[in-house]
Scaffold this active site. Structure first.
Site, short mmCIF file in Angstrom:
data_model
loop_
_atom_site.label_atom_id
_atom_site.label_comp_id
_atom_site.label_asym_id
_atom_site.label_seq_id
_atom_site.Cartn_x
_atom_site.Cartn_y
_atom_site.Cartn_z
N GLU A 1 66.13 28.64 -0.75
CA GLU A 1 67.50 29.14 -0.61
C GLU A 1 67.54 30.57 -0.08
O GLU A 1 68.54 30.98 0.50
CB GLU A 1 68.24 29.06 -1.94
CG GLU A 1 67.75 30.00 -3.01
CD GLU A 1 68.46 29.82 -4.34
OE1 GLU A 1 68.70 30.84 -5.00
OE2 GLU A 1 68.75 28.68 -4.73
N THR B 1 65.02 32.02 2.14
CA THR B 1 64.41 32.28 3.45
C THR B 1 64.23 31.06 4.35
O THR B 1 63.79 31.21 5.48
CB THR B 1 63.01 32.93 3.28
OG1 THR B 1 62.12 31.98 2.70
CG2 THR B 1 63.09 34.19 2.45
N ARG B 2 64.55 29.86 3.86
CA ARG B 2 64.27 28.65 4.64
C ARG B 2 64.91 28.68 6.03
O ARG B 2 64.28 28.31 7.01
CB ARG B 2 64.75 27.40 3.90
CG ARG B 2 64.50 26.11 4.69
CD ARG B 2 64.99 24.86 4.00
NE ARG B 2 64.56 24.74 2.63
CZ ARG B 2 63.36 24.31 2.24
NH1 ARG B 2 62.48 23.96 3.15
NH2 ARG B 2 63.04 24.23 0.98
N GLY C 1 63.03 16.95 -10.85
CA GLY C 1 62.13 17.25 -11.96
C GLY C 1 61.69 18.70 -11.92
O GLY C 1 62.09 19.46 -11.05
N GLU D 1 53.37 27.18 -7.80
CA GLU D 1 52.62 27.26 -6.54
C GLU D 1 51.77 28.52 -6.52
O GLU D 1 50.60 28.48 -6.15
CB GLU D 1 53.58 27.32 -5.34
CG GLU D 1 54.16 26.04 -4.89
CD GLU D 1 55.11 26.20 -3.71
OE1 GLU D 1 55.81 25.23 -3.42
OE2 GLU D 1 55.15 27.29 -3.07
#
Length: 169
Positions: free
Chosen positions: A32, A34-35, A63, A97
């Site tokens: 939301e 930098t995409r 999930g 991540e």
């Protein structure tokens, strides 16, 4: 610099052990934030240079646990570029991540390049501003799993201590 590192990563002779990398680069970013701007431009530029780049295009996460496919993509990438943005730490996926990326840095000798997109590296490292707020929210949400939050805090501090690129635009 990234292009030369990625191209070295494609050759097993550049690594001290033989490992074939499926991806040169793994991009970690908060969608939301930098995409549709910075990350899209970075991804396009890397691909134009022939750098095999993994970017998770799934905008709607189902999930709360990071998928096995994403974990494998991190493991199969020579370099991870972590784009820290204002809301990065509010995403459990991004934090998971980051923990995996840093684990792979240690175990597989992968490179990690932090990019500080409109955030101060010291705010990331010291958990101030939006990073402090997000972590406080995570502590409330995961009060019974504080080890998870401690890992996230440590990963943010470790990654922000790496030499990176601050970007104000």
């Amino acid at each position: 610099m990234l292009a030369s590192m990625a191209n070295q990563g494609a050759s097993s002779s550049a690594a001290p052990f033989t490992k074939s990398w499926k991806n040169h680069v793994f991009l970690s970013f908060r969608g939301e934030d930098t995409r549709h701007n910075f990350t899209d431009h970075l991804y396009s530029a890397l691909c134009q240079e022939g750098i095999v780049t993994f970017r998770d295009d799934n905008e709607l996460r189902r999930g709360e646990e990071i998928s096995n496919a994403l974990l494998t993509a991190i493991e199969d990438s020579k370099i991870s570029v972590v784009v820290f943005s204002e809301n990065y730490a509010s995403s459990e996926w991004c934090l998971d991540e980051l923990v995996k990326i840093l684990d792979c840095k240690e175990s597989n000798q992968q490179s990690v390049i932090p990019v500080f997109y409109k955030v101060n590296p010291s705010d990331v490292r010291n958990h101030r501003g939006s990073f402090g707020d997000a972590l406080a929210n995570m502590e409330r949400k995961y009060e019974d799993e504080m080890d998870k939050v401690k890992k996230w805090r440590a990963a943010l501090a470790q990654a922000a201590a790496l030499s990176g690129f601050p970007l104000d635009e």
